[in-house]
Design a protein around this motif. Structure first.
Motif, PDB file in Angstrom:
ATOM      1  N   GLU A   4       7.828 -30.814  18.227  1.00  0.00           N
ATOM      2  CA  GLU A   4       8.570 -30.652  16.986  1.00  0.00           C
ATOM      3  C   GLU A   4       7.632 -30.682  15.784  1.00  0.00           C
ATOM      4  OE1 GLU A   4       8.445 -33.271  18.813  1.00  0.00           O
ATOM      5  OE2 GLU A   4       8.141 -35.017  17.570  1.00  0.00           O
ATOM      6  N   GLU A   5       7.987 -29.880  14.773  1.00  0.00           N
ATOM      7  CA  GLU A   5       7.291 -30.037  13.500  1.00  0.00           C
ATOM      8  C   GLU A   5       7.926 -31.266  12.881  1.00  0.00           C
ATOM      9  OE1 GLU A   5       6.398 -27.337   9.627  1.00  0.00           O
ATOM     10  OE2 GLU A   5       8.298 -27.110  10.640  1.00  0.00           O
ATOM     11  N   LEU A   6       7.137 -32.187  12.386  1.00  0.00           N
ATOM     12  CA  LEU A   6       7.699 -33.440  11.922  1.00  0.00           C
ATOM     13  C   LEU A   6       8.284 -33.294  10.526  1.00  0.00           C
ATOM     14  CD1 LEU A   6       4.738 -35.655  13.100  1.00  0.00           C
ATOM     15  CD2 LEU A   6       6.895 -35.280  14.258  1.00  0.00           C
ATOM     16  N   THR A   7       9.537 -33.683  10.382  1.00  0.00           N
ATOM     17  CA  THR A   7      10.151 -33.731   9.064  1.00  0.00           C
ATOM     18  C   THR A   7      10.177 -35.196   8.657  1.00  0.00           C
ATOM     19  OG1 THR A   7      11.550 -31.850   9.631  1.00  0.00           O
ATOM     20  CG2 THR A   7      12.224 -33.138   7.732  1.00  0.00           C
ATOM     21  N   ILE A   8       9.548 -35.504   7.539  1.00  0.00           N
ATOM     22  CA  ILE A   8       9.478 -36.895   7.088  1.00  0.00           C
ATOM     23  C   ILE A   8      10.287 -37.016   5.803  1.00  0.00           C
ATOM     24  CG2 ILE A   8       7.904 -38.740   6.369  1.00  0.00           C
ATOM     25  CD1 ILE A   8       5.737 -37.170   8.008  1.00  0.00           C
ATOM     26  N   GLU A   9      11.223 -37.958   5.780  1.00  0.00           N
ATOM     27  CA  GLU A   9      12.117 -38.080   4.628  1.00  0.00           C
ATOM     28  C   GLU A   9      12.070 -39.479   4.031  1.00  0.00           C
ATOM     29  OE1 GLU A   9      16.046 -36.635   5.407  1.00  0.00           O
ATOM     30  OE2 GLU A   9      15.379 -35.458   7.113  1.00  0.00           O
ATOM     31  N   VAL A  29      10.224 -31.614  -3.403  1.00  0.00           N
ATOM     32  CA  VAL A  29      10.544 -32.681  -4.357  1.00  0.00           C
ATOM     33  C   VAL A  29      11.739 -32.261  -5.182  1.00  0.00           C
ATOM     34  CG1 VAL A  29       9.643 -34.050  -6.290  1.00  0.00           C
ATOM     35  CG2 VAL A  29       8.085 -33.263  -4.511  1.00  0.00           C
ATOM     36  N   LEU A  30      12.628 -33.214  -5.455  1.00  0.00           N
ATOM     37  CA  LEU A  30      13.800 -32.943  -6.289  1.00  0.00           C
ATOM     38  C   LEU A  30      13.332 -32.533  -7.678  1.00  0.00           C
ATOM     39  CD1 LEU A  30      16.870 -32.994  -6.688  1.00  0.00           C
ATOM     40  CD2 LEU A  30      16.665 -35.406  -7.277  1.00  0.00           C
ATOM     41  N   ASP A  31      13.739 -31.346  -8.101  1.00  0.00           N
ATOM     42  CA  ASP A  31      13.311 -30.815  -9.393  1.00  0.00           C
ATOM     43  C   ASP A  31      13.736 -31.745 -10.529  1.00  0.00           C
ATOM     44  OD1 ASP A  31      12.055 -29.056 -10.993  1.00  0.00           O
ATOM     45  OD2 ASP A  31      13.674 -27.573 -11.052  1.00  0.00           O
ATOM     46  N   SER A  64      17.549 -31.869   4.850  1.00  0.00           N
ATOM     47  CA  SER A  64      17.542 -33.247   5.326  1.00  0.00           C
ATOM     48  C   SER A  64      18.230 -33.390   6.676  1.00  0.00           C
ATOM     49  CB  SER A  64      18.233 -34.143   4.306  1.00  0.00           C
ATOM     50  OG  SER A  64      18.297 -35.457   4.799  1.00  0.00           O
ATOM     51  N   GLU A  65      17.604 -34.167   7.575  1.00  0.00           N
ATOM     52  CA  GLU A  65      18.225 -34.448   8.863  1.00  0.00           C
ATOM     53  C   GLU A  65      18.896 -35.820   8.860  1.00  0.00           C
ATOM     54  OE1 GLU A  65      14.950 -34.005  11.552  1.00  0.00           O
ATOM     55  OE2 GLU A  65      14.764 -31.858  11.136  1.00  0.00           O
ATOM     56  N   THR A  66      18.480 -36.672   7.929  1.00  0.00           N
ATOM     57  CA  THR A  66      19.009 -38.039   7.913  1.00  0.00           C
ATOM     58  C   THR A  66      20.036 -38.249   6.811  1.00  0.00           C
ATOM     59  OG1 THR A  66      17.335 -38.805   6.350  1.00  0.00           O
ATOM     60  CG2 THR A  66      16.779 -38.943   8.690  1.00  0.00           C
ATOM     61  N   GLY A  71      15.094 -37.756  -2.600  1.00  0.00           N
ATOM     62  CA  GLY A  71      14.422 -36.791  -3.481  1.00  0.00           C
ATOM     63  C   GLY A  71      13.093 -36.250  -2.963  1.00  0.00           C
ATOM     64  N   VAL A  72      12.681 -36.673  -1.751  1.00  0.00           N
ATOM     65  CA  VAL A  72      11.429 -36.120  -1.186  1.00  0.00           C
ATOM     66  C   VAL A  72      11.539 -35.875   0.323  1.00  0.00           C
ATOM     67  CG1 VAL A  72       9.727 -36.977  -2.857  1.00  0.00           C
ATOM     68  CG2 VAL A  72      10.468 -38.472  -1.016  1.00  0.00           C
ATOM     69  N   ILE A  73      11.067 -34.690   0.729  1.00  0.00           N
ATOM     70  CA  ILE A  73      10.983 -34.362   2.158  1.00  0.00           C
ATOM     71  C   ILE A  73       9.623 -33.709   2.397  1.00  0.00           C
ATOM     72  CG2 ILE A  73      11.893 -32.897   4.023  1.00  0.00           C
ATOM     73  CD1 ILE A  73      14.656 -33.154   2.842  1.00  0.00           C
ATOM     74  N   ALA A  74       8.932 -34.151   3.437  1.00  0.00           N
ATOM     75  CA  ALA A  74       7.624 -33.560   3.752  1.00  0.00           C
ATOM     76  C   ALA A  74       7.667 -32.932   5.140  1.00  0.00           C
ATOM     77  CB  ALA A  74       6.545 -34.635   3.697  1.00  0.00           C
TER      78      ALA A  74
END
Length: 247
Positions: A4-9, A29-31, A64-66, A71-74
């Motif tokens: 999996e490509e890691l989604t970090i929230e 990033v949340l604008d 977002s998965e969670t 305001g941030v997802i990497a």
């Protein structure tokens, strides 16, 4: 091996990922969000050359998965990237002249995965991809590479032409795939070589093409104008393999 490509929230998780040295390909990033923790994260991202996208809340909610992104997802690479030096070292250990693939803006993860698979089987010592306007090592790339990602180093660089200049000093020369080139069967493709494959639509960019020493074309007999990028990479790579073996 993780695919999996890691989604970090979430703020702590994302900051921790940067500080632990994980390769973060992209940060959302949340604008308009300007508070301290988010500013710290953006600062880290800039330090690491991560691509930053400022997006609306709806977009973050979609990604977002969670549901707790704060305001941030990497997006982190599912695989560690290698250094170009590692590839030269690998060639040296095997007692072979270096053979590298350089991909100028491949955008389709299936193409990238297929090219990494071909690079592995053709005995290439590594694949070099650019940071911008190109796909990174995502889950789809890993799957399509059929395990080759575990063995073939992939480096991600800011500037392809600068890397080409460096490699020329180490004795490599570069051949790019282009319709207007010399037919590949008439060329000498032995020795330390970098095979340059262009973007699916536009081909090799002008600047990168100017840094190539030779241009090779694949003879086309049909009624359409070009091969898929990963197939073209395979055809050229195996002409290089054939010539190396004949030596």
């Amino acid at each position: 091996m993780r695919y999996e490509e890691l989604t970090i929230e979430g703020r702590n998780a994302v900051l921790e990922a940067f500080r632990s040295g994980k390769t973060i390909d992209k940060l959302f990033v949340l604008d308009g969000c300007q508070d301290g923790p988010v500013r710290t994260i953006v600062r880290e991202a800039k330090k690491h050359d991560t691509i930053i996208s400022y997006v609306a809340k709806e977009r973050l909610d979609q990604l977002s998965e969670t549901g707790k992104h704060q305001g941030v997802i990497a997006y982190a690479a599912a695989y560690e990237y290698a250094q170009v030096e590692d590839m030269l070292k690998l060639a040296q250990e095997k007692g072979e002249p270096p053979f590298l693939f350089l991909l100028d803006g491949i955008e389709d993860p299936h193409n990238l995965g297929a090219i990494i698979r071909t690079a592995n089987l053709a005995g290439a010592h590594g694949v070099i991809i650019p940071k911008r306007r190109a796909v990174g090592l995502t889950a789809t790339v890993a799957k399509t590479s059929a395990g080759a990602l575990n063995y073939t180093p992939v480096a991600k660089v800011t500037n392809l032409t600068a890397v080409m200049e460096e490699l020329k000093k180490q004795g490599l020369w570069f051949v790019c795939a282009d319709m207007g080139g010399e037919v590949m069967y008439r060329m000498n493709l032995t020795g330390p070589i970098g095979l340059v494959i262009g973007n699916e639509g536009e081909g090799v960019g002008k600047l990168v093409r100017e840094h190539c020493d030779m241009t090779a074309s694949i003879p086309m007999k049909g009624d359409i104008d070009s091969l898929n990028a990963s197939v073209a990479a395979g055809v050229l790579a195996y002409e290089i393999v054939r010539q190396r073996m004949a030596k």
